[in-house]
Design a protein around this motif. Structure first.
Motif, PDB file in Angstrom:
ATOM      1  N   ILE A 193      -4.652 -14.546  12.640  1.00  0.00           N
ATOM      2  CA  ILE A 193      -5.230 -14.595  13.564  1.00  0.00           C
ATOM      3  C   ILE A 193      -6.047 -16.489  13.950  1.00  0.00           C
ATOM      4  CG2 ILE A 193      -6.946 -13.952  15.410  1.00  0.00           C
ATOM      5  CD1 ILE A 193      -3.730 -12.686  15.011  1.00  0.00           C
ATOM      6  N   GLN A 194      -6.050 -16.527  15.006  1.00  0.00           N
ATOM      7  CA  GLN A 194      -7.314 -17.819  15.353  1.00  0.00           C
ATOM      8  C   GLN A 194      -7.803 -17.212  16.787  1.00  0.00           C
ATOM      9  OE1 GLN A 194      -6.041 -21.661  14.983  1.00  0.00           O
ATOM     10  NE2 GLN A 194      -7.056 -22.143  16.913  1.00  0.00           N
ATOM     11  N   ASN A 195      -8.817 -17.585  16.706  1.00  0.00           N
ATOM     12  CA  ASN A 195      -9.924 -16.330  17.916  1.00  0.00           C
ATOM     13  C   ASN A 195      -9.648 -17.413  18.890  1.00  0.00           C
ATOM     14  OD1 ASN A 195     -12.270 -14.623  19.091  1.00  0.00           O
ATOM     15  ND2 ASN A 195     -13.701 -16.966  19.075  1.00  0.00           N
ATOM     16  N   GLU A 196     -10.224 -18.659  19.052  1.00  0.00           N
ATOM     17  CA  GLU A 196      -9.610 -18.951  20.695  1.00  0.00           C
ATOM     18  C   GLU A 196      -8.734 -18.742  21.321  1.00  0.00           C
ATOM     19  OE1 GLU A 196     -11.586 -22.467  22.708  1.00  0.00           O
ATOM     20  OE2 GLU A 196     -11.084 -23.330  20.466  1.00  0.00           O
ATOM     21  N   TYR A 197      -8.607 -17.915  22.564  1.00  0.00           N
ATOM     22  CA  TYR A 197      -7.719 -17.786  23.313  1.00  0.00           C
ATOM     23  C   TYR A 197      -7.029 -16.323  23.091  1.00  0.00           C
ATOM     24  CZ  TYR A 197      -8.620 -22.662  25.085  1.00  0.00           C
ATOM     25  OH  TYR A 197      -9.077 -23.563  25.953  1.00  0.00           O
ATOM     26  N   CYS A 198      -7.375 -15.319  22.204  1.00  0.00           N
ATOM     27  CA  CYS A 198      -6.904 -14.411  21.609  1.00  0.00           C
ATOM     28  C   CYS A 198      -7.192 -13.982  21.936  1.00  0.00           C
ATOM     29  CB  CYS A 198      -7.783 -13.856  19.984  1.00  0.00           C
ATOM     30  SG  CYS A 198      -6.164 -13.131  19.125  1.00  0.00           S
ATOM     31  N   ASN A 199      -6.501 -13.066  22.261  1.00  0.00           N
ATOM     32  CA  ASN A 199      -5.675 -11.864  23.251  1.00  0.00           C
ATOM     33  C   ASN A 199      -6.069 -10.388  22.720  1.00  0.00           C
ATOM     34  OD1 ASN A 199      -4.850  -9.042  24.182  1.00  0.00           O
ATOM     35  ND2 ASN A 199      -4.478 -10.324  26.332  1.00  0.00           N
ATOM     36  N   TYR A 200      -7.733  -9.499  22.028  1.00  0.00           N
ATOM     37  CA  TYR A 200      -7.392  -8.892  20.895  1.00  0.00           C
ATOM     38  C   TYR A 200      -7.231  -7.151  20.774  1.00  0.00           C
ATOM     39  CZ  TYR A 200     -10.264 -12.207  18.601  1.00  0.00           C
ATOM     40  OH  TYR A 200     -10.761 -13.042  18.020  1.00  0.00           O
ATOM     41  N   TYR A 201      -6.605  -7.377  22.777  1.00  0.00           N
ATOM     42  CA  TYR A 201      -5.934  -6.254  22.889  1.00  0.00           C
ATOM     43  C   TYR A 201      -4.631  -6.104  22.525  1.00  0.00           C
ATOM     44  CZ  TYR A 201      -3.242  -2.246  26.106  1.00  0.00           C
ATOM     45  OH  TYR A 201      -2.191  -1.601  26.630  1.00  0.00           O
ATOM     46  N   MET A 202      -3.772  -7.110  22.677  1.00  0.00           N
ATOM     47  CA  MET A 202      -2.287  -7.400  21.573  1.00  0.00           C
ATOM     48  C   MET A 202      -2.675  -7.145  20.718  1.00  0.00           C
ATOM     49  SD  MET A 202      -1.422 -10.466  24.375  1.00  0.00           S
ATOM     50  CE  MET A 202      -0.663  -9.345  26.280  1.00  0.00           C
ATOM     51  N   VAL A 203      -3.909  -8.087  19.799  1.00  0.00           N
ATOM     52  CA  VAL A 203      -3.253  -7.675  18.069  1.00  0.00           C
ATOM     53  C   VAL A 203      -3.183  -6.167  18.069  1.00  0.00           C
ATOM     54  CG1 VAL A 203      -4.990  -8.014  16.303  1.00  0.00           C
ATOM     55  CG2 VAL A 203      -4.737 -10.206  17.987  1.00  0.00           C
ATOM     56  N   GLU A 204      -4.024  -5.876  18.839  1.00  0.00           N
ATOM     57  CA  GLU A 204      -5.141  -3.711  18.248  1.00  0.00           C
ATOM     58  C   GLU A 204      -2.876  -3.294  18.617  1.00  0.00           C
ATOM     59  OE1 GLU A 204      -6.995  -0.133  19.221  1.00  0.00           O
ATOM     60  OE2 GLU A 204      -7.687  -2.172  19.893  1.00  0.00           O
ATOM     61  N   ARG A 205      -2.428  -4.006  19.253  1.00  0.00           N
ATOM     62  CA  ARG A 205      -1.250  -3.191  19.171  1.00  0.00           C
ATOM     63  C   ARG A 205      -0.491  -3.342  18.110  1.00  0.00           C
ATOM     64  NH1 ARG A 205       1.851  -3.986  24.655  1.00  0.00           N
ATOM     65  NH2 ARG A 205       3.245  -3.005  23.364  1.00  0.00           N
ATOM     66  N   LEU A 206      -0.061  -4.956  17.851  1.00  0.00           N
ATOM     67  CA  LEU A 206       0.610  -5.411  16.461  1.00  0.00           C
ATOM     68  C   LEU A 206      -0.001  -4.930  15.212  1.00  0.00           C
ATOM     69  CD1 LEU A 206       0.880  -8.979  17.532  1.00  0.00           C
ATOM     70  CD2 LEU A 206       2.259  -7.497  17.250  1.00  0.00           C
ATOM     71  N   SER A 246     -10.312  -5.597  18.197  1.00  0.00           N
ATOM     72  CA  SER A 246      -9.332  -4.758  17.783  1.00  0.00           C
ATOM     73  C   SER A 246      -9.373  -3.914  17.057  1.00  0.00           C
ATOM     74  CB  SER A 246      -8.627  -6.299  16.839  1.00  0.00           C
ATOM     75  OG  SER A 246      -8.404  -7.297  17.819  1.00  0.00           O
ATOM     76  N   ASN A 247     -10.505  -3.136  16.633  1.00  0.00           N
ATOM     77  CA  ASN A 247     -10.344  -2.306  16.043  1.00  0.00           C
ATOM     78  C   ASN A 247      -9.711  -1.691  14.464  1.00  0.00           C
ATOM     79  OD1 ASN A 247     -11.856   0.352  17.770  1.00  0.00           O
ATOM     80  ND2 ASN A 247     -10.159  -1.041  18.973  1.00  0.00           N
ATOM     81  N   VAL A 248      -9.445  -3.190  14.209  1.00  0.00           N
ATOM     82  CA  VAL A 248      -9.030  -3.641  12.648  1.00  0.00           C
ATOM     83  C   VAL A 248      -9.930  -3.265  11.765  1.00  0.00           C
ATOM     84  CG1 VAL A 248      -7.961  -4.885  10.824  1.00  0.00           C
ATOM     85  CG2 VAL A 248      -7.577  -5.596  13.350  1.00  0.00           C
ATOM     86  N   ALA A 249      -9.015  -1.637  10.467  1.00  0.00           N
ATOM     87  CA  ALA A 249     -10.262  -1.817   9.859  1.00  0.00           C
ATOM     88  C   ALA A 249     -10.519  -2.187   8.806  1.00  0.00           C
ATOM     89  CB  ALA A 249      -9.721   0.162   9.035  1.00  0.00           C
ATOM     90  N   PRO A 250     -11.892  -2.246   8.381  1.00  0.00           N
ATOM     91  CA  PRO A 250     -12.443  -3.515   7.318  1.00  0.00           C
ATOM     92  C   PRO A 250     -11.004  -3.636   5.809  1.00  0.00           C
ATOM     93  CG  PRO A 250     -13.902  -2.363   8.302  1.00  0.00           C
ATOM     94  CD  PRO A 250     -12.568  -1.829   8.377  1.00  0.00           C
ATOM     95  N   SER A 445     -11.062  -6.310  30.801  1.00  0.00           N
ATOM     96  CA  SER A 445     -10.731  -8.035  31.302  1.00  0.00           C
ATOM     97  C   SER A 445     -12.109  -8.933  31.091  1.00  0.00           C
ATOM     98  CB  SER A 445      -9.862  -8.434  32.321  1.00  0.00           C
ATOM     99  OG  SER A 445      -8.497  -7.860  32.236  1.00  0.00           O
ATOM    100  N   CYS A 446     -11.974  -9.728  30.400  1.00  0.00           N
ATOM    101  CA  CYS A 446     -13.799 -10.151  30.165  1.00  0.00           C
ATOM    102  C   CYS A 446     -13.589 -11.750  30.310  1.00  0.00           C
ATOM    103  CB  CYS A 446     -13.963 -10.158  28.552  1.00  0.00           C
ATOM    104  SG  CYS A 446     -13.737  -8.240  27.789  1.00  0.00           S
ATOM    105  N   TYR A 461     -12.014 -16.106  28.035  1.00  0.00           N
ATOM    106  CA  TYR A 461     -11.242 -15.231  28.661  1.00  0.00           C
ATOM    107  C   TYR A 461     -10.271 -14.147  28.079  1.00  0.00           C
ATOM    108  CZ  TYR A 461     -11.773 -17.688  33.455  1.00  0.00           C
ATOM    109  OH  TYR A 461     -12.577 -18.108  34.375  1.00  0.00           O
ATOM    110  N   MET A 462     -10.643 -12.395  28.117  1.00  0.00           N
ATOM    111  CA  MET A 462     -10.367 -12.106  26.802  1.00  0.00           C
ATOM    112  C   MET A 462     -10.363 -10.986  26.694  1.00  0.00           C
ATOM    113  SD  MET A 462     -13.541 -10.676  23.310  1.00  0.00           S
ATOM    114  CE  MET A 462     -13.226 -10.041  23.571  1.00  0.00           C
ATOM    115  N   LYS A 463      -9.832  -9.961  26.312  1.00  0.00           N
ATOM    116  CA  LYS A 463      -9.084  -8.658  26.925  1.00  0.00           C
ATOM    117  C   LYS A 463      -9.276  -7.924  25.027  1.00  0.00           C
ATOM    118  CE  LYS A 463      -5.884  -8.682  30.945  1.00  0.00           C
ATOM    119  NZ  LYS A 463      -4.393  -8.350  31.155  1.00  0.00           N
ATOM    120  N   THR A 464      -9.913  -6.379  25.618  1.00  0.00           N
ATOM    121  CA  THR A 464     -10.065  -5.670  24.530  1.00  0.00           C
ATOM    122  C   THR A 464     -10.033  -4.408  24.989  1.00  0.00           C
ATOM    123  OG1 THR A 464     -11.979  -5.438  22.900  1.00  0.00           O
ATOM    124  CG2 THR A 464     -12.439  -6.340  24.659  1.00  0.00           C
ATOM    125  N   CYS A 465     -10.288  -3.536  24.184  1.00  0.00           N
ATOM    126  CA  CYS A 465     -10.692  -2.434  24.399  1.00  0.00           C
ATOM    127  C   CYS A 465     -12.289  -1.407  24.623  1.00  0.00           C
ATOM    128  CB  CYS A 465      -9.522  -1.122  23.438  1.00  0.00           C
ATOM    129  SG  CYS A 465      -7.851  -1.221  23.659  1.00  0.00           S
TER     130      CYS A 465
END
Length: 490
Positions: A193-206, A246-250, A445-446, A461-465
């Motif tokens: 993952i690269q941070n810029e322009y990343c949708n963190y809701y979609m990362v969480e889905r994956l 993205s609520n990924v466990a450490p 949506s942020c 802009y980013m999306k996250t739960c």
């Protein structure tokens, strides 16, 4: 028995425990989505020179002396003109199409590897008697498998670099569709993952679907000559962002890859040890007829590095998953660590499928080294390439000894105490490290302020739960960044 990856004392331990059996494939991306959809306005340079190109050698790939996007494939001194894909340029040192700001336009004569300015303690050559699994693995030339190849399953590691967002998420969902697949044949991928322009809701889905989330960087800048503190800040900041948004466990964030596939000498690997990472996949090889196997960095790297900034010191217990160069026997498409950097102009989906299959068989019919299939979003922008990849994946799924796994899952297999008792068809996918469930159905949506490196205020802009932050997630403040003259633009 639950499998455990054995890590040297004091290192971060990774342990798989019971959890959801739902597993899906993950891909790895590295292309900045901001460039998607832009038109390429470069012409093919036909008006650069009227002098016919002459092949300097009977066979091989050679740069055009006038136009950086153009190169020639020579066959018995007969040149065929080829253009790199849109937005890419021919790098005559690495013999591949790459980003314009990274390409060394040619022609370039081969040069000797630069020596370090100061004397450093180099890692010793491999000592197989001292280097034993599960703590250590090496071989003289890097291509010797840990057990008889006849008993080794053929693993495919799908890896995608870059931000995940609306420009590419549908491509990944289509490719990684696991409907009606048995658990062992489910597609899994690793996303750097690269941070810029990343949708963190979609990362969480994956992530909840069973794919592995690994790190590239926050900024995407060239860190090749950065010091260890800069590397720690890039990886540490991005890990914190993924945990929070993205609520990924450490304990699930174990692997990294250097941005732009440019390793950071010893500084990067010192940072990985200090930050507790288990594996890296930043090193690429020159084209080899016998692919190299992953290895620990206890000893000297056993192959020539494609990018001359590999580590030279010993970093005990840290695993390297090297990218073997992709190529076929007649040099069609060139040679590339990321398959989207090879050239498939005007090829049909069947031709792309056959190219991938021939490249894959070099691993499958040889030493069964894991086939690391790395790419960027660019790959999916050409319909024939997308369809060709789908055909390759569908074909691989029909084979009873081919399995799609993540980087960490492969290492769990390699470090298993019963490795020598398995068979090439007996692989079973381990249970997930952490039970994974989506934390929301509808993300926030942020719209966030962000200060660019030149001081200009912009919006991101980013999306996250999670709740929206006040400013766009970025690097943690540090006292000093030392890039040895390398700027953010490189």
């Amino acid at each position: 028995m639950i499998p455990i990856m054995i890590i040297p004392k004091g290192r971060f331990k990774a342990r798989f425990r019971s959890g959801s059996s739902k597993v899906v494939l993950l891909f790895v991306i590295f292309l900045l989505p901001s460039v998607l959809g832009q038109s390429d306005k470069d012409d093919d340079g036909d008006d650069c020179s009227e002098t016919p190109f002459e092949c300097p050698k009977p066979n091989g790939n050679f740069a055009d002396p006038c136009e950086c996007r153009r190169f020639y494939i020579c066959n018995t001194y007969v040149p065929t003109k080829i253009l790199c894909p849109a937005r890419l340029r021919w790098d005559d040192r690495k013999k591949e199409c790459t980003y314009e700001n990274e390409a060394e336009c040619g022609p370039i004569e081969a040069v000797e590897r630069d020596e370090e300015k100061e004397k450093i303690e180099e890692a010793p050559k491999c000592d197989p008697e001292q280097c034993q699994l599960p703590y250590c693995f090496c071989s003289k030339d890097g291509d010797e498998p840990p057990v008889d190849p006849e008993s080794i399953p053929q693993f495919i590691l799908l890896m995608i670099d870059g931000a995940v967002n609306t420009n590419n998420f549908h491509f990944y969902q289509s490719l990684l569709n696991n409907t009606d697949q048995e658990e062992e044949k489910r597609l899994k991928a690793t996303f750097f993952i690269q941070n810029e322009y990343c949708n963190y809701y979609m990362v969480e889905r994956l992530y909840t679907e069973g794919h592995e989330i690994a790190l590239s960087s926050v900024t995407g800048r060239n860190l090749q000559r950065a010091n260890a503190s800069v590397w720690r800040n890039e990886f540490g900041s991005l890990r914190d962002i993924l945990i929070k948004y993205s609520n990924v466990a450490p304990e699930d964030i174990l692997g990294v890859r250097a941005p732009r596939l440019k390793p950071g000498y010893n500084e990067q690997y010192q940072a990985l040890i200090e930050e507790g990472f288990i594996w890296d996949s930043s090193v690429s090889t020159v084209p080899l007829e016998t692919p190299v196997w992953p290895y620990t960095l206890d000893y000297k790297i056993p192959h020539e590095c494609r990018v001359k900034s590999c580590p030279t010191k010993s970093f005990p217990g840290l695993w390297e998953l090297p990218l073997n160069s992709h190529f076929v026997s007649d040099d069609t498409g060139g040679q590339c660590p990321f398959v989207d950097q090879c050239v498939f102009n005007y090829q049909s989906s069947n031709s792309v499928f056959e190219w991938l299959k021939e490249d894959f068989l070099r691993n499958y019919e040889n030493n069964r080294s894991p086939y690391i299939l790395s790419l960027h979003t660019n790959w999916f922008l050409t319909e024939s390439q997308e369809e060709g990849l789908h055909k390759f994946v569908d074909w691989a799924r029909t084979q009873d000894d081919i399995f799609f796994v993540t980087g960490t899952e492969f290492l769990l297999w390699l470090t298993d105490e019963n490795l020598d008792q398995g068979s090439k068809t007996s692989y079973q996918s381990p249970p997930l490290l952490t039970k994974r469930e989506m934390s929301c159905n509808t993300p926030n949506s942020c719209e966030l302020s962000h200060t660019e490196s030149n001081g200009v205020e912009t919006l991101r802009y980013m999306k996250t739960c999670r709740d929206c932050p006040q400013i766009y997630p970025w690097l943690k403040p540090v006292e000093e960044e030392n890039f040895d003259g390398i700027s953010d633009e490189n």
